[in-house]
Design a protein around this motif. Structure first.
Motif, PDB file in Angstrom:
ATOM      1  N   ASP A   1       0.834  -1.207   0.000  1.00  0.00           N
ATOM      2  CA  ASP A   1       0.000   0.000   0.000  1.00  0.00           C
ATOM      3  C   ASP A   1       0.862   1.248   0.000  1.00  0.00           C
ATOM      4  O   ASP A   1       0.553   2.253  -0.661  1.00  0.00           O
ATOM      5  CB  ASP A   1      -0.925   0.004   1.218  1.00  0.00           C
ATOM      6  CG  ASP A   1      -2.025  -1.039   1.120  1.00  0.00           C
ATOM      7  OD1 ASP A   1      -2.629  -1.361   2.170  1.00  0.00           O
ATOM      8  OD2 ASP A   1      -2.298  -1.532  -0.004  1.00  0.00           O
ATOM      9  N   HIS A   2       1.971   1.187   0.751  1.00  0.00           N
ATOM     10  CA  HIS A   2       2.910   2.310   0.789  1.00  0.00           C
ATOM     11  C   HIS A   2       3.527   2.554  -0.589  1.00  0.00           C
ATOM     12  O   HIS A   2       3.628   3.710  -1.037  1.00  0.00           O
ATOM     13  CB  HIS A   2       4.013   2.032   1.820  1.00  0.00           C
ATOM     14  CG  HIS A   2       5.189   2.952   1.699  1.00  0.00           C
ATOM     15  ND1 HIS A   2       5.169   4.260   2.108  1.00  0.00           N
ATOM     16  CD2 HIS A   2       6.454   2.728   1.194  1.00  0.00           C
ATOM     17  CE1 HIS A   2       6.341   4.825   1.865  1.00  0.00           C
ATOM     18  NE2 HIS A   2       7.141   3.909   1.316  1.00  0.00           N
TER      19      HIS A   2
ATOM     20  N   ALA B   1       9.537  -3.187 -12.595  1.00  0.00           N
ATOM     21  CA  ALA B   1       8.551  -4.097 -13.172  1.00  0.00           C
ATOM     22  C   ALA B   1       7.996  -5.065 -12.133  1.00  0.00           C
ATOM     23  O   ALA B   1       6.788  -5.320 -12.077  1.00  0.00           O
ATOM     24  CB  ALA B   1       9.155  -4.861 -14.333  1.00  0.00           C
ATOM     25  N   ILE B   2       8.872  -5.631 -11.291  1.00  0.00           N
ATOM     26  CA  ILE B   2       8.422  -6.616 -10.305  1.00  0.00           C
ATOM     27  C   ILE B   2       7.531  -5.961  -9.253  1.00  0.00           C
ATOM     28  O   ILE B   2       6.453  -6.464  -8.925  1.00  0.00           O
ATOM     29  CB  ILE B   2       9.628  -7.308  -9.645  1.00  0.00           C
ATOM     30  CG1 ILE B   2      10.391  -8.132 -10.688  1.00  0.00           C
ATOM     31  CG2 ILE B   2       9.175  -8.193  -8.487  1.00  0.00           C
ATOM     32  CD1 ILE B   2      11.659  -8.770 -10.151  1.00  0.00           C
TER      33      ILE B   2
ATOM     34  N   ASP C   1      -1.210  -6.410  -8.367  1.00  0.00           N
ATOM     35  CA  ASP C   1      -1.910  -7.568  -7.808  1.00  0.00           C
ATOM     36  C   ASP C   1      -2.612  -7.196  -6.504  1.00  0.00           C
ATOM     37  O   ASP C   1      -3.732  -7.630  -6.239  1.00  0.00           O
ATOM     38  CB  ASP C   1      -0.933  -8.717  -7.557  1.00  0.00           C
ATOM     39  CG  ASP C   1      -0.430  -9.348  -8.844  1.00  0.00           C
ATOM     40  OD1 ASP C   1      -1.075  -9.112  -9.900  1.00  0.00           O
ATOM     41  OD2 ASP C   1       0.595 -10.052  -8.802  1.00  0.00           O
ATOM     42  N   ARG C   2      -1.922  -6.376  -5.708  1.00  0.00           N
ATOM     43  CA  ARG C   2      -2.497  -5.953  -4.428  1.00  0.00           C
ATOM     44  C   ARG C   2      -3.724  -5.062  -4.657  1.00  0.00           C
ATOM     45  O   ARG C   2      -4.783  -5.278  -4.071  1.00  0.00           O
ATOM     46  CB  ARG C   2      -1.444  -5.203  -3.613  1.00  0.00           C
ATOM     47  CG  ARG C   2      -1.966  -4.397  -2.429  1.00  0.00           C
ATOM     48  CD  ARG C   2      -2.526  -5.262  -1.350  1.00  0.00           C
ATOM     49  NE  ARG C   2      -2.937  -4.463  -0.195  1.00  0.00           N
ATOM     50  CZ  ARG C   2      -3.744  -4.888   0.734  1.00  0.00           C
ATOM     51  NH1 ARG C   2      -4.252  -6.123   0.678  1.00  0.00           N
ATOM     52  NH2 ARG C   2      -4.072  -4.119   1.758  1.00  0.00           N
ATOM     53  N   VAL C   3      -3.593  -4.068  -5.531  1.00  0.00           N
ATOM     54  CA  VAL C   3      -4.696  -3.156  -5.813  1.00  0.00           C
ATOM     55  C   VAL C   3      -5.836  -3.886  -6.511  1.00  0.00           C
ATOM     56  O   VAL C   3      -7.006  -3.692  -6.217  1.00  0.00           O
ATOM     57  CB  VAL C   3      -4.224  -1.972  -6.686  1.00  0.00           C
ATOM     58  CG1 VAL C   3      -5.395  -1.113  -7.115  1.00  0.00           C
ATOM     59  CG2 VAL C   3      -3.201  -1.142  -5.916  1.00  0.00           C
TER      60      VAL C   3
END
Length: 219
Positions: A19-20, A31-32, A39-41
């Motif tokens: 999130d940060h 890229a990674i 993926d998190r969002v």
């Protein structure tokens, strides 16, 4: 306890770290990290509620609303529109040579008959479906099916309902004290939004619909 590779801050868990990254380092991500943040969002977990289905549901609701507006909100026919800035419930079909009718019209506002022979009302190129032409202010022409009285008057910059007339910026309503509004075709009261004009041949325009709209006001 992950550390931020971009600023060195410490975070309690992976979710807080990602999130940060999304909030503080959006334009710096490799890229990674970009894939991990996406993926998190994309998982959309906020307070335990997945946002993905909510977004999809919103899109579907919007699509249903659009379809409902098209099918129901336009009054049918070819759909509503604004003509000379006047909202009309139905516009006519395509202009074709097979539809060619004529009739008479008399619009009188506060004792003064509107002169449709004036240039501002002679606009056959702009309004091919309904118009006056050739300097004649008595005989109207229509060249399309589905020409309602509401649409016809709107092409002349006159707004009309069953009990009101808007002319040159003033609305006259039958409910106003000292005002009488009459909207008839062949002597019968009609709903301008749904009544479709019927025309006759150019050799006998008197056989077509006779439009008569009269606004009487107390002096």
């Amino acid at each position: 306890m992950p550390d931020c590779d971009y600023c060195g801050d410490h975070f309690a868990d992976e979710e807080a770290y990602l999130d940060h990254l999304a909030d503080a380092h959006e334009g710096e991500l490799g890229a990674i990290d970009r894939r991990r943040v996406d993926d998190r969002v994309g998982s959309g977990e906020a307070d335990g509620v997945p946002t993905g289905p909510l977004v999809l549901g919103g899109v579907l609701l919007f699509a249903v609303a659009v379809v409902a507006y098209v099918l129901l909100g336009t009054g049918g026919g070819s759909g509503g529109a604004a003509v000379n800035g006047i909202a009309v419930a139905q516009t006519p079909g395509a202009v074709t040579g097979s539809a060619h009718g004529h009739g008479f019209a008399n619009v009188t506002i506060a004792g003064e008959r509107v002169d449709f022979s004036r240039p501002e009302y002679q606009r056959p190129r702009e309004f091919a479906a309904f118009h006056f032409e050739g300097g004649d202010g008595r005989v109207w022409h229509k060249h399309a099916d589905g020409v309602t009285l509401e649409y016809a008057m709107a092409t002349l910059d006159i707004g009309v309902t069953a009990d009101s007339v808007t002319f040159q910026g003033t609305t006259y309503s039958d409910s106003d004290p000292g005002t009488n509004v009459s909207v008839t075709v062949d002597g019968e009261s009609v709903d301008p939004a749904s009544y479709e004009l019927s025309g006759a041949s150019d050799e006998n325009p008197s056989a077509g619909d006779r439009i008569r709209i009269v606004v009487q006001t107390e002096a």
